[in-house]
Scaffold this active site. Structure first.
Site, PDB file in Angstrom:
ATOM      1  N   ILE A 225       1.012  -1.322  -0.054  1.00 42.43           N
ATOM      2  CA  ILE A 225      -0.166  -0.183   0.017  1.00 42.43           C
ATOM      3  C   ILE A 225       0.814   1.357   0.023  1.00 42.43           C
ATOM      4  CG2 ILE A 225      -1.777   1.292   1.361  1.00 42.43           C
ATOM      5  CD1 ILE A 225      -2.637  -1.458   0.268  1.00 42.43           C
ATOM      6  N   GLY A 226       0.772   2.071  -0.926  1.00 43.09           N
ATOM      7  CA  GLY A 226       1.655   3.256  -1.481  1.00 43.09           C
ATOM      8  C   GLY A 226       0.929   4.533  -1.213  1.00 43.09           C
ATOM      9  N   TYR A 227       0.543   4.835  -0.058  1.00 42.64           N
ATOM     10  CA  TYR A 227       0.023   6.219   0.397  1.00 42.64           C
ATOM     11  C   TYR A 227       1.020   7.215   0.778  1.00 42.64           C
ATOM     12  CZ  TYR A 227      -4.491   3.353   0.435  1.00 42.64           C
ATOM     13  OH  TYR A 227      -5.316   2.366   0.415  1.00 42.64           O
ATOM     14  N   SER A 228       1.451   6.938   2.058  1.00 41.30           N
ATOM     15  CA  SER A 228       2.405   7.937   2.665  1.00 41.30           C
ATOM     16  C   SER A 228       3.678   8.523   2.023  1.00 41.30           C
ATOM     17  CB  SER A 228       2.797   7.307   3.921  1.00 41.30           C
ATOM     18  OG  SER A 228       1.694   6.788   4.780  1.00 41.30           O
TER      19      SER A 228
ATOM     20  N   THR B 119      -4.007   7.462  12.333  1.00 37.29           N
ATOM     21  CA  THR B 119      -3.631   7.350  13.425  1.00 37.29           C
ATOM     22  C   THR B 119      -4.773   7.443  14.485  1.00 37.29           C
ATOM     23  OG1 THR B 119      -3.363   9.561  13.935  1.00 37.29           O
ATOM     24  CG2 THR B 119      -1.373   8.492  13.013  1.00 37.29           C
ATOM     25  N   ASN B 120      -4.476   6.724  15.716  1.00 30.49           N
ATOM     26  CA  ASN B 120      -5.563   6.894  16.709  1.00 30.49           C
ATOM     27  C   ASN B 120      -6.149   8.333  17.099  1.00 30.49           C
ATOM     28  OD1 ASN B 120      -5.548   4.232  16.431  1.00 30.49           O
ATOM     29  ND2 ASN B 120      -5.029   3.717  18.692  1.00 30.49           N
TER      30      ASN B 120
ATOM     31  N   THR C 182      -0.639  11.890   7.856  1.00 32.75           N
ATOM     32  CA  THR C 182      -2.251  12.358   8.115  1.00 32.75           C
ATOM     33  C   THR C 182      -2.585  13.365   7.040  1.00 32.75           C
ATOM     34  OG1 THR C 182      -1.657  12.187  10.472  1.00 32.75           O
ATOM     35  CG2 THR C 182      -3.471  13.173   9.754  1.00 32.75           C
TER      36      THR C 182
ATOM     37  N   GLU D 274     -10.000  -1.139   5.529  1.00 34.45           N
ATOM     38  CA  GLU D 274      -8.717  -1.941   6.076  1.00 34.45           C
ATOM     39  C   GLU D 274      -9.141  -1.756   7.855  1.00 34.45           C
ATOM     40  OE1 GLU D 274      -5.139   0.112   4.861  1.00 34.45           O
ATOM     41  OE2 GLU D 274      -4.043  -0.463   6.793  1.00 34.45           O
TER      42      GLU D 274
END
Ligand SMILES: Cc1cc2nc3c(=O)[nH]c(=O)nc-3n(C[C@H](O)[C@H](O)[C@H](O)COP(=O)(O)OP(=O)(O)OC[C@H]3O[C@@H](n4cnc5c(N)ncnc54)[C@H](O)[C@@H]3O)c2cc1C
Length: 390
Positions: A126-129, A372-373, A135, A243
């Site tokens: 998975i290549g988002y960041s 993130t939480n 964020t 996810e």
């Protein structure tokens, strides 16, 4: 309202349980521990093959796409039992990428990608960041420019976990540089064997490897852009919702808690049964309660999906609760095990095969994965409670 499994759900649970009892062997578990995320070993490959043959990777998929067409609650039961048995985890290709292609891909794309994913022939990272887009994902800079019938990709991804073993990358790229930042992103499937891709390993505390990945004039066929051009940001949000639902399963917690209880029952410390020590009893009772609450949250999510409702607040609640409970159970459990509880899984003297120590070192990562939480709490406040954005 009823809280027990319906008879057909109970039958399904027993069927899964019988299967894992036969096929999740100590040798398979040892292989999984030894390999971490360095790709599948022969036993895991054989195990996955058996699941593919039974159609069990596509439990919730419609029958027309080769799935079993079962409910989300049945899927939850399956994941719970697999985790509780220590079976290899569900792949994000199946739980996040494929459902997104099913929703937004063209008919040709569904034909091209879904069956190979279901058969396990292709595996996605998975290549988002990116270094400056985590964020705030809409700030991503990796570009894809159309040149004839191919996209040309340039840029860098980070935390691209699994990129060193995956066959393909599920890549968020900027295709419309002049559009507002949320509307300029598209989703591209990039085969990892294309020239111009460099993968650099990054090791995390728990030993799990993730990667920085560099793209230099990487050429990808035009039809590998999924769904509509410029809609990628919204597809990523959808894929993250899928996810998160699997991140909220408590099967692993249930298994570790059972092992911890068995340890307490058989251990005598300083001439006294460990189960008679007041703080140990309180801690176990507290964990029992929390794991059950996590399980109910997971089931609530599955039930909502079966009612045709997309859980947003509830998905975030389950993700936060279960990932934070992982850290809590690991920490309390290691205290109960005593000093040896800090030994790593590769140490033969480690109690419970060092699984609580392993959970302790992987738990921080889970609080990042899938958003993130802190951000999940923002989602609960905004979308769940209707509070203002700022
Ligand atoms: C081990 C590991 C594996 C990963 N695997 C993948 C992967 O496979 N693919 C992928 O694409 N990404 C992956 N990630 C990236 C992960 O999704 C990001 O780390 C995450 O989205 C946060 O982005 P960031 O690290 O840039 O932190 P930042 O966005 O810079 O955030 C830093 C801190 O500030 C907080 N914060 C930021 N904005 C706000 C706000 N508005 N309100 C309140 N708090 C805020 C965050 O919660 C966080 O605690 C992985 C990360 C790790 C550590």
């Amino acid at each position: 309202m009823r809280y027990a499994d319906a008879p057909e759900q109970e039958a399904w649970r027993q069927e899964v349980r019988r299967f894992v009892r036969r096929h999740v062997t100590p040798a398979l578990r040892a292989e999984l521990r030894a390999r971490g995320n360095e790709g599948e070993g022969p036993l895991a490959r054989a195990f996955h093959g058996q699941l593919f043959d039974k159609g069990w990777w596509g439990i919730g998929w419609p029958k027309e796409f080769g799935g079993l067409g079962k409910s989300a609650v049945d899927q939850y039961i399956f994941i719970e039992e697999m985790e509780a048995a220590g079976a290899p985890g569900m792949r994000l290709s199946i739980t996040s990428v494929a459902p997104t292609i099913r929703r937004v891909g063209t008919d040709a794309q569904k034909q091209r990608w879904l069956q190979p994913i279901l058969r396990g022939e292709i595996e996605f990272a998975i290549g988002y960041s990116e270094p400056d887009a985590g964020t705030d994902l809409a700030a991503l800079k990796t570009r894809a420019v159309l040149d004839g019938d191919e996209w040309v990709v340039n840029g860098q991804k980070i935390w691209n976990t699994g990129a060193h073993t995956a066959t393909h990358n599920w890549l968020a790229v900027r295709t419309e540089p002049d559009a507002p930042k949320h509307k300029g992103i598209s989703l591209l499937i990039v085969p990892m064997d294309r020239p111009g891709i460099t993968v650099q390993g990054l090791e995390t505390w728990s030993g799990i490897r993730t990667n920085a990945v560099f793209f230099e004039d990487v050429r990808v066929p035009r039809d590998h852009l999924i769904g509509e051009r410029g809609n990628g940001f919204y597809y990523v949000m959808m894929a993250l919702d899928f996810e998160r639902i699997t991140l909220g399963s408590t099967g692993l917690l249930r298994r570790l808690l059972e092992e911890l209880k068995a340890f307490v029952r058989r251990t005598v410390r300083d001439g006294r049964p460990l189960g008679a020590v007041p703080w140990v009893r309180r801690a176990l009772a507290d964990l029992e309660m929390r794991v059950e609450v996590g399980r109910q949250l997971g089931l609530l999510n599955a039930w909502l999906i079966d009612q045709g409702i997309v859980p947003t607040k509830e998905g975030s609640m389950a993700k936060v609760y279960v990932t934070e409970l992982n850290a809590h159970l690991a920490s309390v459990g290691m205290e109960i095990l005593g000093l040896a509880g800090q030994l790593a899984p590769d140490d033969p003297a480690a109690p419970l095969h060092g699984r609580l120590q392993w959970l302790y070192t992987t738990a921080p990562m889970q609080r990042f994965g899938g958003g993130t939480n802190e951000i999940q709490r923002c989602i609960i406040a905004q979308r769940g409670l209707g509070l203002p954005r700022k």
